[in-house]
Design an enzyme around this catalytic site. Structure first.
Site, mmCIF file in Angstrom:
data_model
loop_
_atom_site.group_PDB
_atom_site.id
_atom_site.type_symbol
_atom_site.label_atom_id
_atom_site.label_comp_id
_atom_site.label_asym_id
_atom_site.label_seq_id
_atom_site.Cartn_x
_atom_site.Cartn_y
_atom_site.Cartn_z
ATOM 1 N N CYS A 73 -60.420 6.808 28.031
ATOM 2 C CA CYS A 73 -59.893 7.856 27.168
ATOM 3 C C CYS A 73 -60.326 7.719 25.709
ATOM 4 O O CYS A 73 -60.279 6.632 25.143
ATOM 5 C CB CYS A 73 -58.378 7.929 27.222
ATOM 6 S SG CYS A 73 -57.707 8.349 28.835
ATOM 7 N N ASN A 87 -53.894 7.205 24.844
ATOM 8 C CA ASN A 87 -54.754 6.353 25.663
ATOM 9 C C ASN A 87 -53.918 5.169 26.107
ATOM 10 O O ASN A 87 -53.243 4.545 25.297
ATOM 11 C CB ASN A 87 -55.965 5.876 24.840
ATOM 12 C CG ASN A 87 -56.855 4.926 25.627
ATOM 13 O OD1 ASN A 87 -56.833 4.911 26.851
ATOM 14 N ND2 ASN A 87 -57.650 4.139 24.918
ATOM 15 N N GLY A 88 -53.957 4.836 27.411
ATOM 16 C CA GLY A 88 -53.198 3.714 27.927
ATOM 17 C C GLY A 88 -52.294 4.130 29.062
ATOM 18 O O GLY A 88 -52.484 5.179 29.687
ATOM 19 N N TRP A 133 -59.881 10.106 30.795
ATOM 20 C CA TRP A 133 -60.261 9.406 32.028
ATOM 21 C C TRP A 133 -58.974 9.226 32.812
ATOM 22 O O TRP A 133 -58.072 8.508 32.398
ATOM 23 C CB TRP A 133 -60.910 8.066 31.694
ATOM 24 C CG TRP A 133 -61.500 7.325 32.850
ATOM 25 C CD1 TRP A 133 -62.649 7.636 33.514
ATOM 26 C CD2 TRP A 133 -61.005 6.122 33.449
ATOM 27 N NE1 TRP A 133 -62.891 6.698 34.498
ATOM 28 C CE2 TRP A 133 -61.903 5.763 34.474
ATOM 29 C CE3 TRP A 133 -59.889 5.316 33.218
ATOM 30 C CZ2 TRP A 133 -61.712 4.637 35.268
ATOM 31 C CZ3 TRP A 133 -59.698 4.194 34.005
ATOM 32 C CH2 TRP A 133 -60.612 3.868 35.021
ATOM 33 N N GLU A 140 -75.424 -8.584 38.992
ATOM 34 C CA GLU A 140 -75.503 -7.554 37.958
ATOM 35 C C GLU A 140 -76.451 -6.434 38.378
ATOM 36 O O GLU A 140 -76.176 -5.250 38.140
ATOM 37 C CB GLU A 140 -75.950 -8.183 36.639
ATOM 38 C CG GLU A 140 -76.190 -7.200 35.501
ATOM 39 C CD GLU A 140 -74.959 -6.402 35.099
ATOM 40 O OE1 GLU A 140 -75.125 -5.425 34.349
ATOM 41 O OE2 GLU A 140 -73.836 -6.752 35.540
ATOM 42 N N ARG A 200 -66.060 7.349 26.883
ATOM 43 C CA ARG A 200 -64.766 6.732 27.178
ATOM 44 C C ARG A 200 -63.943 7.539 28.167
ATOM 45 O O ARG A 200 -62.941 7.045 28.693
ATOM 46 C CB ARG A 200 -63.964 6.555 25.886
ATOM 47 C CG ARG A 200 -64.592 5.618 24.886
ATOM 48 C CD ARG A 200 -63.692 5.451 23.686
ATOM 49 N NE ARG A 200 -62.425 4.835 24.047
ATOM 50 C CZ ARG A 200 -62.178 3.532 23.954
ATOM 51 N NH1 ARG A 200 -63.106 2.713 23.523
ATOM 52 N NH2 ARG A 200 -61.001 3.047 24.291
ATOM 53 N N LYS A 217 -75.293 -2.508 38.642
ATOM 54 C CA LYS A 217 -75.938 -1.396 37.948
ATOM 55 C C LYS A 217 -76.386 -0.329 38.946
ATOM 56 O O LYS A 217 -76.230 0.869 38.710
ATOM 57 C CB LYS A 217 -77.165 -1.883 37.160
ATOM 58 C CG LYS A 217 -76.849 -2.564 35.871
ATOM 59 C CD LYS A 217 -76.223 -1.603 34.888
ATOM 60 C CE LYS A 217 -75.339 -2.374 33.943
ATOM 61 N NZ LYS A 217 -74.093 -2.846 34.511
ATOM 62 N N GLU A 242 -73.392 1.589 40.351
ATOM 63 C CA GLU A 242 -72.707 2.345 39.299
ATOM 64 C C GLU A 242 -73.339 3.704 39.053
ATOM 65 O O GLU A 242 -72.632 4.700 38.904
ATOM 66 C CB GLU A 242 -72.739 1.558 37.977
ATOM 67 C CG GLU A 242 -71.661 0.531 37.793
ATOM 68 C CD GLU A 242 -71.756 -0.125 36.432
ATOM 69 O OE1 GLU A 242 -70.702 -0.345 35.818
ATOM 70 O OE2 GLU A 242 -72.870 -0.433 35.975
ATOM 71 N N HIS A 297 -75.319 -16.907 56.092
ATOM 72 C CA HIS A 297 -73.926 -17.094 56.466
ATOM 73 C C HIS A 297 -73.186 -15.759 56.577
ATOM 74 O O HIS A 297 -72.003 -15.674 56.249
ATOM 75 C CB HIS A 297 -73.236 -18.020 55.466
ATOM 76 C CG HIS A 297 -73.816 -19.391 55.428
ATOM 77 N ND1 HIS A 297 -73.403 -20.410 56.255
ATOM 78 C CD2 HIS A 297 -74.829 -19.912 54.672
ATOM 79 C CE1 HIS A 297 -74.107 -21.505 56.015
ATOM 80 N NE2 HIS A 297 -74.975 -21.223 55.048
ATOM 81 N N LYS A 336 -66.244 3.416 29.840
ATOM 82 C CA LYS A 336 -66.901 2.319 29.138
ATOM 83 C C LYS A 336 -65.959 1.150 28.893
ATOM 84 O O LYS A 336 -66.289 0.002 29.176
ATOM 85 C CB LYS A 336 -67.460 2.830 27.804
ATOM 86 C CG LYS A 336 -68.228 1.778 27.011
ATOM 87 C CD LYS A 336 -69.505 1.387 27.713
ATOM 88 C CE LYS A 336 -70.328 0.419 26.914
ATOM 89 N NZ LYS A 336 -71.486 -0.068 27.677
#
Length: 603
Positions: A2, A100-101, A74, A477, A27, A481, A484, A500, A598
């Protein structure tokens, strides 16, 4: 998550509010809205979708006024919709609020406010109705705002505009809120890029602060209502830093900014002649009493921490990496000889802040590794090392990972030196490779065949990434990416784990990216032979001179020859490019992948 923006000053507020929301769209981007005080009441416009949807609605009926708030959402409580978009107003239209929150006690407050008409599913809407209650008691807007804030439990950054005053009120608790000061106007935002084109003077608010912005200035009071002074800082980012600069996407721009970001990260932090890491924040022997290192982080920062764990281990320093959320829930045993390193690009990651708070009072030493000056993490930790990567707008982190790893490499050297775990020869070789790293990254950017690789394996069933040591962190990573921004299934494994279980998933339609940082890496070569025997195509990501590995690969993404501890950064740049081109070829919204934001400022 947000984005909040607010503006007070001469002239119309709408253009600057919209500009701020566009700068904060990374955001949150499933809905957006603004509210202004027009002298007769409050103009409120909000729409589901991206900022363009809001802009179109505003063009049909432009709100008026020089004072206003804005929000890009968001979703947490309630799906994306016009009704759930912020700002939210009270029953009478006296006040509009952005938030926001997460307000943990919103259900109890909503039940208490049963005489009010609620029009959304959000937790936020209790705030304007609480304010309405206190206004009806005869409170001033400032008093009503503070009384409402005092009733809230949870994390929040909140800004409110009233029909009766040209003052905007804001407060924070666990979510970021920063004040911007220009010559004749003032701003509030959840992040500096919202108003960077108008001012570089900022005040980072602290938890419990309540700020009142008016055309004449601002005042800040603490949780007890006492007026306080907060330091005015000047950010060293330029407005152009938060634009696309001619690139199609922020992500591609930030991938290409890595040489410059790494130069900033490394500058002045190595003494090649003495073979020492010179971290300006720490005098000699600062880490001589460290017995064990705990690294706590989430997402991409967690992978950077895993990378650092391998570096610490190779130098004989006991280190362990934890997901921040797990660390906060079940804190391990720590003492005065434990160094807890919290890694976060934004310095506002809720899980990582909770991890640090969970060990307050234990005697453990805390150190923040972050990108943002004045962020909450820097205040929660005893010490801070900045990664100096500059603003990062793309949701998928790129240059921050490279700068985090470079910074953690220097920290690792410094800790090992202070605890007698490093040899000057090995350190000098590493520092020479770090000094050459920006040029080597540029070489990868100039020569990479990642676009061809992405095209070749488009529409595969799954994508697997394997590696050992620092290569394992890069494999995780690289897979993150890829998933995402392409929305395709991707997984990262330790190459040692392949037999395994994961090998059962390998087929002719599952390309395997094999990351190696050493031309003599025979173990990863054995893994490559195993997947080739099952018919899987192999993309080797390896240093020049890795002839054996290249012989068994269908494609080679080559790395300039360098120290193995640094080669993983170069391998990661190759994989960033693969992910970017794969997503671009699929026409994905690369800078704003679905369901992601983000900065994750709630747990």
């Amino acid at each position: 998550m947000c984005g909040i923006t607010a503006r007070v000053g001469p002239g119309e507020a709408v253009p600057e509010l919209l500009s701020g929301l566009e700068n904060l769209e990374y955001r949150g981007y499933d809905s957006a809205g603004i509210a202004t005080r027009n002298g007769r009441g409050i103009d409120l416009v909000k729409r589901e979708g991206e900022i363009d949807e809001l802009r179109g609605a505003i063009e049909k009926r432009p709100p008026q006024g020089s004072v206003g708030v804005g929000h890009t959402r968001w979703s947490t409580h309630g799906p994306p919709s016009d009704a759930n978009a912020h700002p939210h107003a009270d029953c009478t239209g006296q006040v509009a609020v952005v938030h926001n929150g997460i307000i943990d006690n919103h259900e109890r407050l909503r039940a208490e406010l049963d005489s009010h008409e609620f029009t959304s599913e959000t937790d936020t809407e209790v705030v304007p109705h609480l304010i309405e209650e206190y206004l009806s008691d005869g409170d001033s807007p400032g008093e009503a705002f503070r009384r409402a804030i005092d009733r809230l439990s949870g994390s929040y950054a909140i800004a409110a505009v009233f029909d009766s005053t040209d003052t905007v009120f804001g407060s924070r608790n666990g979510s970021p809120l920063v004040l911007g000061r220009a010559s004749d106007r003032y701003y509030l935002a959840s992040d500096v890029p919202a108003f960077l084109e108008y001012t570089d003077e900022v005040v980072y608010l602290e938890d419990g602060d309540v700020v009142a912005l008016s055309p004449d200035g601002y005042t800040i009071t603490d949780a007890g209502g006492k007026q306080v002074d907060r330091e005015i800082e000047t950010v060293d980012w330029e407005p152009a830093d938060v634009g696309k600069g001619g690139y199609d996407h922020y992500m591609l721009k930030e991938i290409h900014e890595q040489p410059a970001a790494l130069r900033q990260t490394i500058r002045g932090r190595t003494d090649l002649l003495a073979g020492r890491a010179e971290l300006e924040e720490f005098p000699p022997e600062s880490f001589s009493d460290v017995d064990v290192v705990h690294l706590v982080a989430m997402g991409t920062s967690y992978h950077a921490a895993l990378y650092a764990q391998s570096l610490f281990a190779s130098r004989g320093v006991a280190a362990q990496t934890f997901l921040s959320g797990e660390y906060a829930t079940n804190p391990p045993s720590v003492d005065e000889e434990t160094l807890v390193v919290a890694v976060s690009q934004s310095g506002e990651t809720a899980d990582t802040l909770a991890a640090i708070r969970s060990i307050h009072g234990t005697g453990a030493r805390t150190l923040a590794v972050t990108n943002v000056v004045g962020s909450t993490l820097t205040r929660e930790c005893e010490d801070t090392i900045y990664i100096r990567a500059g603003p990062e707008i793309g949701v998928a982190a790129t240059k921050s990972f490279s700068s985090q790893v470079a910074t953690l490499s220097l920290l690792c050297e410094r800790v090992s030196q202070d605890t007698d775990g490093a040899t000057p020869t090995a350190t000098s070789e590493l520092f020479e490779s770090l000094a050459a790293l920006p040029d080597h990254v540029q070489q990868v950017l100039d020569e990479s065949d990642a676009e061809t690789v992405a095209s070749t394996y488009r529409n595969s069933d799954s994508y697997f990434f394997i590696g050992r040591g620092v290569g394992h962190a890069v494999a995780l990573e690289g897979a993150l990416k890829f998933k995402e921004i392409t929305y395709d299934h991707a997984e990262g494994f330790s190459a040692a784990e392949l037999k395994h279980g994961p090998l059962a998933l390998v087929t002719e339609s599952t390309p395997v990216f094999a990351i190696s940082v050493d031309p003599e890496d025979t173990k990863t070569l054995h893994n490559v032979k195993e997947v080739r025997a099952r018919g899987a195509p192999v993309v080797a990501v390896a240093p020049e001179g890795s002839t054996n590995l290249a012989a068994y690969a269908d494609h080679l993404l080559e790395l300039p020859k360098t120290h193995p501890d640094v080669a993983g950064i170069l391998a990661n740049v190759q994989l960033q490019l693969v992910s970017y081109h794969a997503a671009d070829q699929l026409s994905r919204p690369i800078d704003k992948p679905r369901n992601l934001a983000k900065s994750v400022t709630v747990e």
